[in-house]
Design a protein around this motif. Structure first.
Motif, mmCIF file in Angstrom:
data_model
loop_
_atom_site.group_PDB
_atom_site.id
_atom_site.type_symbol
_atom_site.label_atom_id
_atom_site.label_comp_id
_atom_site.label_asym_id
_atom_site.label_seq_id
_atom_site.Cartn_x
_atom_site.Cartn_y
_atom_site.Cartn_z
ATOM 1 N N ASP A 119 -16.142 -10.105 0.748
ATOM 2 C CA ASP A 119 -15.561 -11.302 1.363
ATOM 3 C C ASP A 119 -14.417 -11.890 0.538
ATOM 4 O O ASP A 119 -14.218 -13.102 0.495
ATOM 5 C CB ASP A 119 -16.637 -12.372 1.612
ATOM 6 N N VAL A 120 -13.658 -11.004 -0.114
ATOM 7 C CA VAL A 120 -12.443 -11.421 -0.815
ATOM 8 C C VAL A 120 -11.295 -11.392 0.197
ATOM 9 O O VAL A 120 -11.194 -10.479 1.015
ATOM 10 C CB VAL A 120 -12.139 -10.481 -2.002
ATOM 11 N N ASN A 121 -10.424 -12.385 0.144
ATOM 12 C CA ASN A 121 -9.263 -12.475 1.027
ATOM 13 C C ASN A 121 -8.442 -11.183 0.962
ATOM 14 O O ASN A 121 -8.227 -10.611 -0.108
ATOM 15 C CB ASN A 121 -8.416 -13.679 0.573
ATOM 16 N N PHE A 122 -7.937 -10.721 2.134
ATOM 17 C CA PHE A 122 -7.226 -9.444 2.211
ATOM 18 C C PHE A 122 -6.015 -9.406 1.278
ATOM 19 O O PHE A 122 -5.793 -8.418 0.563
ATOM 20 C CB PHE A 122 -6.776 -9.168 3.656
ATOM 21 N N LYS A 123 -5.215 -10.469 1.274
ATOM 22 C CA LYS A 123 -4.008 -10.488 0.429
ATOM 23 C C LYS A 123 -4.375 -10.409 -1.046
ATOM 24 O O LYS A 123 -3.715 -9.707 -1.837
ATOM 25 C CB LYS A 123 -3.190 -11.751 0.699
ATOM 26 N N ILE A 124 -5.432 -11.136 -1.436
ATOM 27 C CA ILE A 124 -5.862 -11.109 -2.843
ATOM 28 C C ILE A 124 -6.329 -9.709 -3.228
ATOM 29 O O ILE A 124 -5.981 -9.191 -4.291
ATOM 30 C CB ILE A 124 -6.990 -12.142 -3.081
ATOM 31 N N ALA A 125 -7.094 -9.063 -2.334
ATOM 32 C CA ALA A 125 -7.581 -7.702 -2.594
ATOM 33 C C ALA A 125 -6.415 -6.716 -2.700
ATOM 34 O O ALA A 125 -6.405 -5.845 -3.576
ATOM 35 C CB ALA A 125 -8.547 -7.275 -1.493
ATOM 36 N N LYS A 126 -5.436 -6.865 -1.814
ATOM 37 C CA LYS A 126 -4.274 -5.970 -1.807
ATOM 38 C C LYS A 126 -3.445 -6.151 -3.081
ATOM 39 O O LYS A 126 -3.039 -5.177 -3.725
ATOM 40 C CB LYS A 126 -3.412 -6.250 -0.568
ATOM 41 N N ASP A 127 -3.174 -7.407 -3.453
ATOM 42 C CA ASP A 127 -2.399 -7.680 -4.673
ATOM 43 C C ASP A 127 -3.135 -7.169 -5.910
ATOM 44 O O ASP A 127 -2.514 -6.650 -6.850
ATOM 45 C CB ASP A 127 -2.141 -9.191 -4.818
ATOM 46 N N PHE A 128 -4.460 -7.314 -5.893
ATOM 47 C CA PHE A 128 -5.291 -6.867 -7.015
ATOM 48 C C PHE A 128 -5.121 -5.358 -7.239
ATOM 49 O O PHE A 128 -4.832 -4.900 -8.346
ATOM 50 C CB PHE A 128 -6.763 -7.193 -6.720
ATOM 51 N N THR A 129 -5.295 -4.583 -6.163
ATOM 52 C CA THR A 129 -5.212 -3.127 -6.295
ATOM 53 C C THR A 129 -3.789 -2.667 -6.606
ATOM 54 O O THR A 129 -3.597 -1.664 -7.300
ATOM 55 C CB THR A 129 -5.736 -2.428 -5.027
ATOM 56 N N THR A 130 -2.786 -3.407 -6.141
ATOM 57 C CA THR A 130 -1.392 -3.068 -6.461
ATOM 58 C C THR A 130 -1.134 -3.209 -7.957
ATOM 59 O O THR A 130 -0.504 -2.356 -8.583
ATOM 60 C CB THR A 130 -0.418 -3.966 -5.673
ATOM 61 N N ARG A 131 -1.656 -4.298 -8.539
ATOM 62 C CA ARG A 131 -1.474 -4.516 -9.984
ATOM 63 C C ARG A 131 -2.171 -3.423 -10.794
ATOM 64 O O ARG A 131 -1.629 -2.923 -11.785
ATOM 65 C CB ARG A 131 -2.006 -5.901 -10.386
ATOM 66 N N VAL A 132 -3.380 -3.051 -10.378
ATOM 67 C CA VAL A 132 -4.120 -1.995 -11.082
ATOM 68 C C VAL A 132 -3.360 -0.669 -10.983
ATOM 69 O O VAL A 132 -3.223 0.068 -11.963
ATOM 70 C CB VAL A 132 -5.550 -1.834 -10.521
ATOM 71 N N LYS A 133 -2.834 -0.370 -9.789
ATOM 72 C CA LYS A 133 -2.096 0.881 -9.572
ATOM 73 C C LYS A 133 -0.858 0.939 -10.470
ATOM 74 O O LYS A 133 -0.579 1.968 -11.113
ATOM 75 C CB LYS A 133 -1.676 0.993 -8.109
ATOM 76 N N ASP A 134 -0.116 -0.157 -10.532
ATOM 77 C CA ASP A 134 1.103 -0.205 -11.360
ATOM 78 C C ASP A 134 0.783 0.068 -12.825
ATOM 79 O O ASP A 134 1.544 0.749 -13.524
ATOM 80 C CB ASP A 134 1.796 -1.565 -11.221
#
Length: 446
Positions: free
Chosen positions: A42-57
């Motif tokens: 139940d984490v907000n979609f944008k927060i989840a997306k930004d989170f994984t983008t930072r990890v990927k970078d």
């Protein structure tokens, strides 16, 4: 706590098992599962997306640690990002002012009144303060009664005015009472509603303006997930509160509130509620919580809780008994009581690295020691002092008196014998050094 999220993240990291290096393909596959795990929590979609983008970078960047395997690296990167997502550093509570005024806000049913008592108890026992609780809920008579009951449990005075329906006046009168009677902290409980409405917001904004608190805290039920985050935003827009308190974190929470709330309101989580007892309050450490979510445990918090219950004089007496082989069931019962004061068993086991994963299908009751206490209390004083005299006849009597089976009595006797031998071994030079390295260890083990 976060069991479902922990399991799904563990499965995501398994994708990298056996791979020799990080690539865009295996990172993308892993982070797709990480994002799915966050959304399920139940984490907000944008927060989840930004989170994984930072990890990927970071994962495919230049500063990759060559000493780590891909799976280990991914765990480290996710752990670091989880820590930042939940606030990074631990946030303290502002105790300036004389008295310090703390305003509690939140919806009805969030656990606000109970947590007001927990916070007062924390300030009294851990910060050596003299707190006063103010009953500012003028709509729910049961709230005033509830706060008086809570205050009685922890030995903290409660200020209330049952006939007055003006929360601003009650709060101001309570603060005057605190100044006149030597209270150095005031915790103001306020009315909640079942949903955010203009009347509620105006009322608490008026109280906030009138008392000008050093700390305004927003109390939220962590089991409500994304709804909790939306409510926090509505309150913050009106109150500009200083921090968040997450209650019921010991329940079957998905974790969305804990993981999302800092990003949405940019205010730290300061405390968490981890059970029903008045002592079930913890300062929120983002890095420790990240460790627990990833199944790494939280040994530091476990040792801190043990040291809080540690009594140096009692430990010396116990050490002498162990050395003389006089450790009995009364001493064993005392150790159980100290462990129980540390918190509920499920929470404690979650602090041991790997234990949550190993025992995820095992149901751990809060009264896990109940039958053990019943067996010991069914023994005679002589039997508790000298367990070696307990024969088959005595065991049958003890089982009958405690409402347990003979097998359970035998099992306890065996466990007691093993524990006695282990404690005897810990008296040696190697054992003492180990306990020193652990920061003192469990109560009674120095």
């Amino acid at each position: 706590m976060f069991d479902n999220l922990s399991d799904k993240l563990d499965k995501a990291f398994h994708i990298l098992k056996g791979h020799g290096k990080i690539t865009e393909i295996n990172v993308a596959e892993t982070l797709k599962e990480v994002r799915r795990a966050l959304l399920d929590a139940d984490v907000n979609f944008k927060i989840a997306k930004d989170f994984t983008t930072r990890v990927k970078d970071k994962a495919i960047g230049e500063n990759v640690l060559t000493t780590l395997q891909p799976g280990q690296l991914m765990v480290k990167l996710v752990k670091d990002e989880l820590t930042e997502l939940m606030g990074g550093d631990v946030a303290g509570i502002n105790l300036s002012g004389n008295p310090t005024v703390i305003l509690m806000s939140g919806l009805q049913g969030s656990g606000k009144t109970t947590f007001s008592g927990k916070l007062a108890n924390y300030l009294k026992t851990k910060k050596n303060k003299k707190p006063l609780l103010i009953a500012g809920d003028v709509y729910r008579p049961a709230a005033i009664d509830q706060l008086h009951v809570v205050g009685g449990q922890i030995g903290v005075e409660v200020y209330s005015e049952r006939e007055n329906k003006n929360p601003v006046e009650i709060a101001l009168n309570g603060i005057k009472h605190a100044k006149a009677n030597g209270f150095n902290v005031v915790v103001v409980d306020t009315a909640g509603r079942l949903a955010v409405d203009e009347e509620m917001m105006t009322e608490i904004a008026n109280v906030h303006k009138a008392i000008n608190p050093q700390e305004t805290l927003f109390v939220v039920d962590s089991m409500t997930g994304q709804d909790a985050v939306n409510t926090a935003k509505a309150f913050n827009d009106r109150l500009n509160f200083d921090g968040v308190i997450l209650t019921k974190l010991d329940g079957d929470t998905r974790g969305g509130a804990a993981l999302s709330i800092k990003s949405v309101v940019n205010k730290p989580i300061k405390f968490v509620g981890t059970g029903e007892k008045m002592e079930a309050i913890d300062v929120f450490y983002p890095s420790r919580m990240a460790d627990r979510i990833l199944g790494m445990g939280d040994v530091v918090s476990l040792v801190e809780r043990a040291q809080e219950q540690f009594d140096e004089e009692e430990a010396r007496k116990l050490q002498k008994k162990i050395a003389k082989n006089e450790f009995g069931f009364d001493d064993f019962l005392q150790q159980i009581q100290q462990v129980k004061k540390m918190g509920n068993m499920k929470d404690l086991i979650g602090m041991i690295p790997g234990a949550s994963k190993a025992m995820k299908d095992v149901e751990i009751e809060d009264d896990a020691f109940k039958h053990i206490e019943a067996i010991i209390q069914s023994m005679t004083p002589k039997e508790r002092k000298k367990p070696s005299i307990i024969d088959v006849k005595r065991k049958n009597r003890i089982a009958k008196g405690s409402g347990t089976k003979i097998e359970q009595v035998n099992q306890l006797m065996k466990q007691f014998d093993q524990m006695s031998k282990m404690m005897k071994m810990m008296q040696g030079p190697g054992g003492k050094q180990l306990m020193k390295m652990m920061g003192g260890g469990m109560p009674g083990m120095r």
